[in-house]
Write a protein that holds these residues in place. Structure first.
Motif, PDB file in Angstrom:
ATOM      1  N   LYS A 115       0.835  -1.208   0.000  1.00 37.27           N
ATOM      2  CA  LYS A 115       0.000   0.000   0.000  1.00 37.27           C
ATOM      3  C   LYS A 115       0.866   1.253   0.000  1.00 37.27           C
ATOM      4  O   LYS A 115       0.575   2.221  -0.703  1.00 37.27           O
ATOM      5  CB  LYS A 115      -0.930   0.006   1.209  1.00 37.27           C
ATOM      6  CG  LYS A 115      -2.087  -0.954   1.087  1.00 37.27           C
ATOM      7  CD  LYS A 115      -2.955  -0.929   2.338  1.00 37.27           C
ATOM      8  CE  LYS A 115      -4.068  -1.955   2.272  1.00 37.27           C
ATOM      9  NZ  LYS A 115      -4.897  -1.951   3.486  1.00 37.27           N
ATOM     10  N   THR A 116       1.917   1.221   0.792  1.00 40.90           N
ATOM     11  CA  THR A 116       2.830   2.369   0.854  1.00 40.90           C
ATOM     12  C   THR A 116       3.491   2.591  -0.498  1.00 40.90           C
ATOM     13  O   THR A 116       3.575   3.727  -0.984  1.00 40.90           O
ATOM     14  CB  THR A 116       3.899   2.150   1.946  1.00 40.90           C
ATOM     15  OG1 THR A 116       3.235   1.955   3.191  1.00 40.90           O
ATOM     16  CG2 THR A 116       4.852   3.325   2.040  1.00 40.90           C
ATOM     17  N   LEU A 117       3.946   1.506  -1.113  1.00 35.54           N
ATOM     18  CA  LEU A 117       4.596   1.603  -2.423  1.00 35.54           C
ATOM     19  C   LEU A 117       3.613   2.104  -3.476  1.00 35.54           C
ATOM     20  O   LEU A 117       3.964   2.950  -4.310  1.00 35.54           O
ATOM     21  CB  LEU A 117       5.177   0.243  -2.830  1.00 35.54           C
ATOM     22  CG  LEU A 117       5.901   0.185  -4.172  1.00 35.54           C
ATOM     23  CD1 LEU A 117       7.112   1.130  -4.162  1.00 35.54           C
ATOM     24  CD2 LEU A 117       6.336  -1.232  -4.489  1.00 35.54           C
ATOM     25  N   ILE A 118       2.403   1.598  -3.443  1.00 32.45           N
ATOM     26  CA  ILE A 118       1.381   2.036  -4.400  1.00 32.45           C
ATOM     27  C   ILE A 118       1.129   3.533  -4.254  1.00 32.45           C
ATOM     28  O   ILE A 118       1.148   4.277  -5.240  1.00 32.45           O
ATOM     29  CB  ILE A 118       0.072   1.236  -4.207  1.00 32.45           C
ATOM     30  CG1 ILE A 118       0.247  -0.196  -4.706  1.00 32.45           C
ATOM     31  CG2 ILE A 118      -1.101   1.911  -4.908  1.00 32.45           C
ATOM     32  CD1 ILE A 118      -0.893  -1.139  -4.329  1.00 32.45           C
ATOM     33  N   LYS A 119       0.902   3.984  -3.004  1.00 31.15           N
ATOM     34  CA  LYS A 119       0.628   5.410  -2.792  1.00 31.15           C
ATOM     35  C   LYS A 119       1.795   6.281  -3.249  1.00 31.15           C
ATOM     36  O   LYS A 119       1.610   7.306  -3.895  1.00 31.15           O
ATOM     37  CB  LYS A 119       0.311   5.677  -1.322  1.00 31.15           C
ATOM     38  CG  LYS A 119      -1.065   5.206  -0.929  1.00 31.15           C
ATOM     39  CD  LYS A 119      -1.375   5.524   0.528  1.00 31.15           C
ATOM     40  CE  LYS A 119      -2.770   5.019   0.867  1.00 31.15           C
ATOM     41  NZ  LYS A 119      -3.159   5.337   2.222  1.00 31.15           N
ATOM     42  N   ASP A 164      -6.772   9.153  -5.829  1.00 33.79           N
ATOM     43  CA  ASP A 164      -7.355   8.398  -4.716  1.00 33.79           C
ATOM     44  C   ASP A 164      -7.984   7.100  -5.200  1.00 33.79           C
ATOM     45  O   ASP A 164      -7.797   6.046  -4.608  1.00 33.79           O
ATOM     46  CB  ASP A 164      -8.409   9.239  -3.991  1.00 33.79           C
ATOM     47  CG  ASP A 164      -7.784  10.396  -3.219  1.00 33.79           C
ATOM     48  OD1 ASP A 164      -6.586  10.287  -2.875  1.00 33.79           O
ATOM     49  OD2 ASP A 164      -8.482  11.385  -2.973  1.00 33.79           O
ATOM     50  N   THR A 165      -8.750   7.165  -6.291  1.00 29.66           N
ATOM     51  CA  THR A 165      -9.411   5.972  -6.813  1.00 29.66           C
ATOM     52  C   THR A 165      -8.381   4.954  -7.302  1.00 29.66           C
ATOM     53  O   THR A 165      -8.477   3.758  -7.026  1.00 29.66           O
ATOM     54  CB  THR A 165     -10.357   6.337  -7.978  1.00 29.66           C
ATOM     55  OG1 THR A 165     -11.256   7.337  -7.537  1.00 29.66           O
ATOM     56  CG2 THR A 165     -11.128   5.122  -8.462  1.00 29.66           C
ATOM     57  N   ALA A 172      -4.400  -1.156  -9.058  1.00 29.80           N
ATOM     58  CA  ALA A 172      -3.279  -0.319  -8.622  1.00 29.80           C
ATOM     59  C   ALA A 172      -1.961  -1.074  -8.568  1.00 29.80           C
ATOM     60  O   ALA A 172      -0.915  -0.528  -8.932  1.00 29.80           O
ATOM     61  CB  ALA A 172      -3.584   0.301  -7.261  1.00 29.80           C
ATOM     62  N   TRP A 173      -1.976  -2.323  -8.109  1.00 24.88           N
ATOM     63  CA  TRP A 173      -0.720  -3.066  -7.964  1.00 24.88           C
ATOM     64  C   TRP A 173      -0.090  -3.324  -9.334  1.00 24.88           C
ATOM     65  O   TRP A 173       1.110  -3.154  -9.521  1.00 24.88           O
ATOM     66  CB  TRP A 173      -0.953  -4.369  -7.200  1.00 24.88           C
ATOM     67  CG  TRP A 173       0.313  -5.105  -6.913  1.00 24.88           C
ATOM     68  CD1 TRP A 173       0.646  -6.343  -7.344  1.00 24.88           C
ATOM     69  CD2 TRP A 173       1.442  -4.645  -6.158  1.00 24.88           C
ATOM     70  NE1 TRP A 173       1.899  -6.692  -6.907  1.00 24.88           N
ATOM     71  CE2 TRP A 173       2.411  -5.659  -6.169  1.00 24.88           C
ATOM     72  CE3 TRP A 173       1.721  -3.466  -5.478  1.00 24.88           C
ATOM     73  CZ2 TRP A 173       3.635  -5.556  -5.537  1.00 24.88           C
ATOM     74  CZ3 TRP A 173       2.948  -3.350  -4.836  1.00 24.88           C
ATOM     75  CH2 TRP A 173       3.891  -4.381  -4.863  1.00 24.88           C
ATOM     76  N   THR A 176       1.272   0.003 -10.607  1.00 25.22           N
ATOM     77  CA  THR A 176       2.476   0.363  -9.845  1.00 25.22           C
ATOM     78  C   THR A 176       3.684  -0.415 -10.367  1.00 25.22           C
ATOM     79  O   THR A 176       4.750   0.155 -10.605  1.00 25.22           O
ATOM     80  CB  THR A 176       2.267   0.082  -8.347  1.00 25.22           C
ATOM     81  OG1 THR A 176       1.186   0.884  -7.869  1.00 25.22           O
ATOM     82  CG2 THR A 176       3.517   0.376  -7.542  1.00 25.22           C
ATOM     83  N   ASN A 177       3.519  -1.720 -10.562  1.00 26.04           N
ATOM     84  CA  ASN A 177       4.623  -2.526 -11.092  1.00 26.04           C
ATOM     85  C   ASN A 177       5.016  -2.070 -12.494  1.00 26.04           C
ATOM     86  O   ASN A 177       6.205  -2.038 -12.832  1.00 26.04           O
ATOM     87  CB  ASN A 177       4.248  -4.015 -11.098  1.00 26.04           C
ATOM     88  CG  ASN A 177       4.273  -4.612  -9.712  1.00 26.04           C
ATOM     89  OD1 ASN A 177       5.081  -4.231  -8.878  1.00 26.04           O
ATOM     90  ND2 ASN A 177       3.383  -5.550  -9.449  1.00 26.04           N
ATOM     91  N   PHE A 178       4.034  -1.724 -13.288  1.00 25.17           N
ATOM     92  CA  PHE A 178       4.305  -1.224 -14.633  1.00 25.17           C
ATOM     93  C   PHE A 178       5.141   0.057 -14.570  1.00 25.17           C
ATOM     94  O   PHE A 178       6.144   0.194 -15.272  1.00 25.17           O
ATOM     95  CB  PHE A 178       2.971  -0.968 -15.362  1.00 25.17           C
ATOM     96  CG  PHE A 178       3.095  -0.173 -16.621  1.00 25.17           C
ATOM     97  CD1 PHE A 178       3.557  -0.776 -17.793  1.00 25.17           C
ATOM     98  CD2 PHE A 178       2.755   1.174 -16.663  1.00 25.17           C
ATOM     99  CE1 PHE A 178       3.678  -0.042 -18.960  1.00 25.17           C
ATOM    100  CE2 PHE A 178       2.866   1.912 -17.825  1.00 25.17           C
ATOM    101  CZ  PHE A 178       3.330   1.309 -18.987  1.00 25.17           C
ATOM    102  N   LEU A 179       4.752   0.992 -13.713  1.00 24.78           N
ATOM    103  CA  LEU A 179       5.494   2.253 -13.587  1.00 24.78           C
ATOM    104  C   LEU A 179       6.940   2.004 -13.131  1.00 24.78           C
ATOM    105  O   LEU A 179       7.875   2.640 -13.632  1.00 24.78           O
ATOM    106  CB  LEU A 179       4.789   3.189 -12.601  1.00 24.78           C
ATOM    107  CG  LEU A 179       3.435   3.748 -13.030  1.00 24.78           C
ATOM    108  CD1 LEU A 179       2.780   4.493 -11.875  1.00 24.78           C
ATOM    109  CD2 LEU A 179       3.590   4.660 -14.245  1.00 24.78           C
TER     110      LEU A 179
END
Length: 186
Positions: A115-119, A164-165, A172-173, A176-179
């Protein structure tokens, strides 16, 4: 033999508790002493416990005879085996419970880290200029389309407009990995 003035009475010798227990169940002193020496205290105690357990289930009428055979054949040894198995099962159950709790704790820590990494990652994404964000969005949508997962595309289309969404959506996960994999954000 009468006591004279100033004499103390002789103490009666103490009888070992195992011998006394056997005598309580009908053994003579001599037989009880012989059994103590021949079979040992533990075997006597184990088989008395065995007899008492059996007596609760079905009354034993001749306890001396029953106990005699139980001690000689060591019927009570099965109790020790059962107790050992029970202890091993309890230890195994405790170890399994501890492993389960540790895994739950590790999973909770992993979710918190994710969650921290995603945010952090998605927050960094939203600081990028609009043109770069649009390019990244299009590239990620193209990857989703290539995987032919319509449900992920629908979730992506709903989620990618809002920080936020997007942070709390199930997509999101992957984003996030893609980014991170593409080095779009640090």
């Amino acid at each position: 033999a009468q006591l004279q003035l100033g004499q103390t009475p002789k103490e009666t010798p103490k009888i070992h508790h195992a011998i006394q227990s056997l005598m309580n169940y009908g053994f003579t002193f001599e037989n009880a002493k012989s059994y103590k020496n021949k079979y040992g205290i533990k075997q006597i105690e184990r088989n008395i416990a065995y007899m008492l357990g059996e007596d609760k289930e079905s009354p034993i009428h001749n306890k001396a005879k029953y106990l005699n055979k139980a001690i000689v054949e060591d019927w009570g040894s099965s109790l020790e085996i059962e107790e050992q198995k029970k202890k091993e099962q309890q230890a195994q159950k405790k170890a399994e419970e501890e492993r389960k709790q540790q895994k739950e704790q590790e999973d909770a820590e992993k979710r918190t880290t994710q969650k921290t990494l995603i945010k952090k990652t998605i927050g960094a994404f939203f600081t990028l200029p609009e043109g770069i964000k649009d390019h990244i969005r299009a590239e990620y949508r193209a990857i989703l389309e290539s995987k032919k997962n319509g449900q992920n595309i629908l979730h992506w289309d709903k989620a990618n407009d809002s920080q936020d969404t997007l942070t709390v959506s199930f997509i999101a996960w992957g984003f996030t990995n893609f980014l991170i994999d593409k080095n779009y954000v640090n």
